[in-house]
Design a protein around this motif. Structure first.
Motif, PDB file in Angstrom:
ATOM      1  N   ALA A  21      44.777 104.453   8.924  1.00 57.24           N
ATOM      2  CA  ALA A  21      46.075 104.276   9.580  1.00 57.24           C
ATOM      3  C   ALA A  21      45.914 103.810  11.020  1.00 57.24           C
ATOM      4  O   ALA A  21      46.882 103.332  11.624  1.00 57.24           O
ATOM      5  CB  ALA A  21      46.872 105.583   9.541  1.00 57.24           C
ATOM      6  N   SER A  42      45.519  96.248  12.184  1.00 58.80           N
ATOM      7  CA  SER A  42      46.454  95.559  11.300  1.00 58.80           C
ATOM      8  C   SER A  42      46.123  95.915   9.858  1.00 58.80           C
ATOM      9  O   SER A  42      44.946  96.063   9.496  1.00 58.80           O
ATOM     10  CB  SER A  42      46.366  94.045  11.494  1.00 58.80           C
ATOM     11  OG  SER A  42      47.142  93.363  10.510  1.00 58.80           O
ATOM     12  N   LEU A  78      54.118 107.239   6.085  1.00 56.47           N
ATOM     13  CA  LEU A  78      54.040 106.290   7.195  1.00 56.47           C
ATOM     14  C   LEU A  78      53.118 105.126   6.867  1.00 56.47           C
ATOM     15  O   LEU A  78      53.383 103.986   7.247  1.00 56.47           O
ATOM     16  CB  LEU A  78      53.566 107.008   8.465  1.00 56.47           C
ATOM     17  CG  LEU A  78      54.567 107.965   9.117  1.00 56.47           C
ATOM     18  CD1 LEU A  78      53.894 108.770  10.213  1.00 56.47           C
ATOM     19  CD2 LEU A  78      55.766 107.199   9.666  1.00 56.47           C
ATOM     20  N   TYR A  79      52.039 105.403   6.145  1.00 53.04           N
ATOM     21  CA  TYR A  79      51.111 104.334   5.770  1.00 53.04           C
ATOM     22  C   TYR A  79      51.783 103.357   4.813  1.00 53.04           C
ATOM     23  O   TYR A  79      51.656 102.136   4.964  1.00 53.04           O
ATOM     24  CB  TYR A  79      49.863 104.932   5.129  1.00 53.04           C
ATOM     25  CG  TYR A  79      48.682 103.989   5.095  1.00 53.04           C
ATOM     26  CD1 TYR A  79      47.994 103.661   6.257  1.00 53.04           C
ATOM     27  CD2 TYR A  79      48.223 103.442   3.898  1.00 53.04           C
ATOM     28  CE1 TYR A  79      46.894 102.807   6.241  1.00 53.04           C
ATOM     29  CE2 TYR A  79      47.126 102.585   3.868  1.00 53.04           C
ATOM     30  CZ  TYR A  79      46.472 102.277   5.044  1.00 53.04           C
ATOM     31  OH  TYR A  79      45.393 101.429   5.023  1.00 53.04           O
ATOM     32  N   ARG A 126      54.169 101.264   6.761  1.00 54.38           N
ATOM     33  CA  ARG A 126      53.483 100.258   7.578  1.00 54.38           C
ATOM     34  C   ARG A 126      52.955  99.122   6.723  1.00 54.38           C
ATOM     35  O   ARG A 126      53.013  97.948   7.121  1.00 54.38           O
ATOM     36  CB  ARG A 126      52.342 100.919   8.356  1.00 54.38           C
ATOM     37  CG  ARG A 126      51.726  99.968   9.352  1.00 54.38           C
ATOM     38  CD  ARG A 126      50.656 100.599  10.187  1.00 54.38           C
ATOM     39  NE  ARG A 126      49.899  99.547  10.870  1.00 54.38           N
ATOM     40  CZ  ARG A 126      48.683  99.684  11.345  1.00 54.38           C
ATOM     41  NH1 ARG A 126      48.061 100.847  11.251  1.00 54.38           N
ATOM     42  NH2 ARG A 126      48.069  98.671  11.927  1.00 54.38           N
ATOM     43  N   ARG A 169      55.878  96.969   6.169  1.00 58.13           N
ATOM     44  CA  ARG A 169      56.269  96.277   7.397  1.00 58.13           C
ATOM     45  C   ARG A 169      55.330  95.121   7.710  1.00 58.13           C
ATOM     46  O   ARG A 169      55.754  94.097   8.268  1.00 58.13           O
ATOM     47  CB  ARG A 169      56.280  97.292   8.544  1.00 58.13           C
ATOM     48  CG  ARG A 169      56.871  96.776   9.835  1.00 58.13           C
ATOM     49  CD  ARG A 169      57.150  97.910  10.809  1.00 58.13           C
ATOM     50  NE  ARG A 169      55.951  98.639  11.189  1.00 58.13           N
ATOM     51  CZ  ARG A 169      55.675  99.889  10.821  1.00 58.13           C
ATOM     52  NH1 ARG A 169      56.514 100.552  10.034  1.00 58.13           N
ATOM     53  NH2 ARG A 169      54.566 100.487  11.222  1.00 58.13           N
ATOM     54  N   GLU A 170      54.055  95.272   7.316  1.00 56.90           N
ATOM     55  CA  GLU A 170      53.078  94.226   7.588  1.00 56.90           C
ATOM     56  C   GLU A 170      52.869  93.317   6.375  1.00 56.90           C
ATOM     57  O   GLU A 170      51.838  92.661   6.238  1.00 56.90           O
ATOM     58  CB  GLU A 170      51.772  94.855   8.075  1.00 56.90           C
ATOM     59  CG  GLU A 170      51.982  95.595   9.391  1.00 56.90           C
ATOM     60  CD  GLU A 170      50.718  96.145  10.012  1.00 56.90           C
ATOM     61  OE1 GLU A 170      49.621  95.613   9.739  1.00 56.90           O
ATOM     62  OE2 GLU A 170      50.823  97.103  10.780  1.00 56.90           O
TER      63      GLU A 170
END
Length: 314
Positions: A238, A242, A265-266, A269, A272-273
């Motif tokens: 995490a 990137s 959260l991972y 993310r 999101r990426e």
């Protein structure tokens, strides 16, 4: 706080009545024996498979790595099967081929493909990065020997539960960067992805469960004793700069688990990426639930779901 599934409540009640001791109150050897005994009580034997055999990954750079190959279903018309490289959980201190034999059998059965389980070295005898080095050696060996094993090198996935999910996530990032063979998918089952233990769920689960904040602290202290850097992304994926470009993922989290928030959260993310991700949250379940199929009824369906996501990705 979300309610627990009745089967989970029954497991917790039985553990209290049996006087089960937290892992952090035991020596690593005692905890390993207790962990193996729990696996025998809580897991089914798993399905019969056409092939189960022990192998060894050998290289000139490190020690031999014991492996176990599970082949589910008939060979495809192409003659080559996809394969999931599976890294077991247990806080990098516990577990091995026997504690996760049932789960690997079930995954291979539902996938109708191969699962290659990795018996990596354990802490504290072999602290970080030994487990990661063994996982990387196994992945490199699998890619090199794929044809001889009847495996399609272009359809290799990495996966694991808990500590194994941590190792799988790191291998997926290494594969993205060209430091490991390419992988097509990452299956992260209640993974530990931030060993700094900053997730808010650590505050919520301090007692009453098999895995608590104190248990995780015990595991991490054995795996990464000071002065090793717990913020290095190869220990805490995490913390990577990137995640973009990593393989598509399944991230499974449980509502009653100190690792819950970091896993969620991972997954967020990854999305999101722009990494394709399926996030499955089991609000009424606890950590390590997939190793309790004998006593927790929904487990079989969850394993089938996870395998289905990977099959579609392949």
């Amino acid at each position: 706080m979300p309610a627990l599934h009745p089967d989970v409540l029954a497991v917790l009640r039985a553990a209290r009545e049996a006087g089960s001791r937290p892992f952090e109150t035991q020596t690593p050897a005692e905890a390993r024996a207790a962990h193996l005994q729990r696996a025998r009580v809580l897991q089914s034997p798993g399905p019969w498979l056409p092939e189960v055999r022990d192998l060894v990954a050998r290289s000139g750079e490190g020690p031999p790595v014991p492996l176990r190959l599970y082949r589910g279903g008939a060979a495809p018309e192409s003659g080559l099967s996809p394969c999931l490289l599976f890294l077991h959980g247990g806080g990098w201190v516990l577990g091995g081929l026997e504690t996760h034999d049932s789960l690997c059998r079930q995954l291979a059965h539902h996938l109708g493909a191969c699962v290659l389980a990795v018996d990596y070295r354990l802490a504290p005898e072999h602290p970080y990065p030994a487990a990661l080095e063994d996982g990387l050696a196994a992945l490199r060996w699998l890619a090199a020997e794929a044809g001889a094993l009847g495996i399609d090198r272009t359809r290799i996935a990495v996966g694991g539960d808990s500590a194994g999910g941590n190792l799988a996530a790191v291998l997926a990032l290494m594969a993205r960067d060209g430091d490991a063979p390419a992988v097509a998918f990452q299956m992260l089952l209640y993974p530990a992805v931030d060993l700094a233990m900053t997730g808010e769920s650590y505050e919520r689960f301090r007692d009453g469960l098999p895995l608590t904040a104190a248990t995780m602290r015990w595991f991490i202290d054995h795996y990464l004793p000071p002065p090793l850097d717990r913020t290095d992304w190869r220990a805490s994926p995490a913390r990577a700069a990137s995640l973009r470009g990593a393989a598509p993922a399944l991230v499974l989290t449980c509502g009653h688990d100190p690792l819950c928030s970091e896993g969620q959260l991972y997954a967020a993310r990854l999305e999101r990426e722009e990494v394709r991700v399926t996030a499955l949250h089991l609000a009424d379940q606890m950590h390590a639930v997939l190793s309790m199929d004998r006593v927790i009824a929904p487990v079989g369906e969850v394993i089938s779901f996870a395998a289905g996501i990977l099959k579609r990705a392949w």
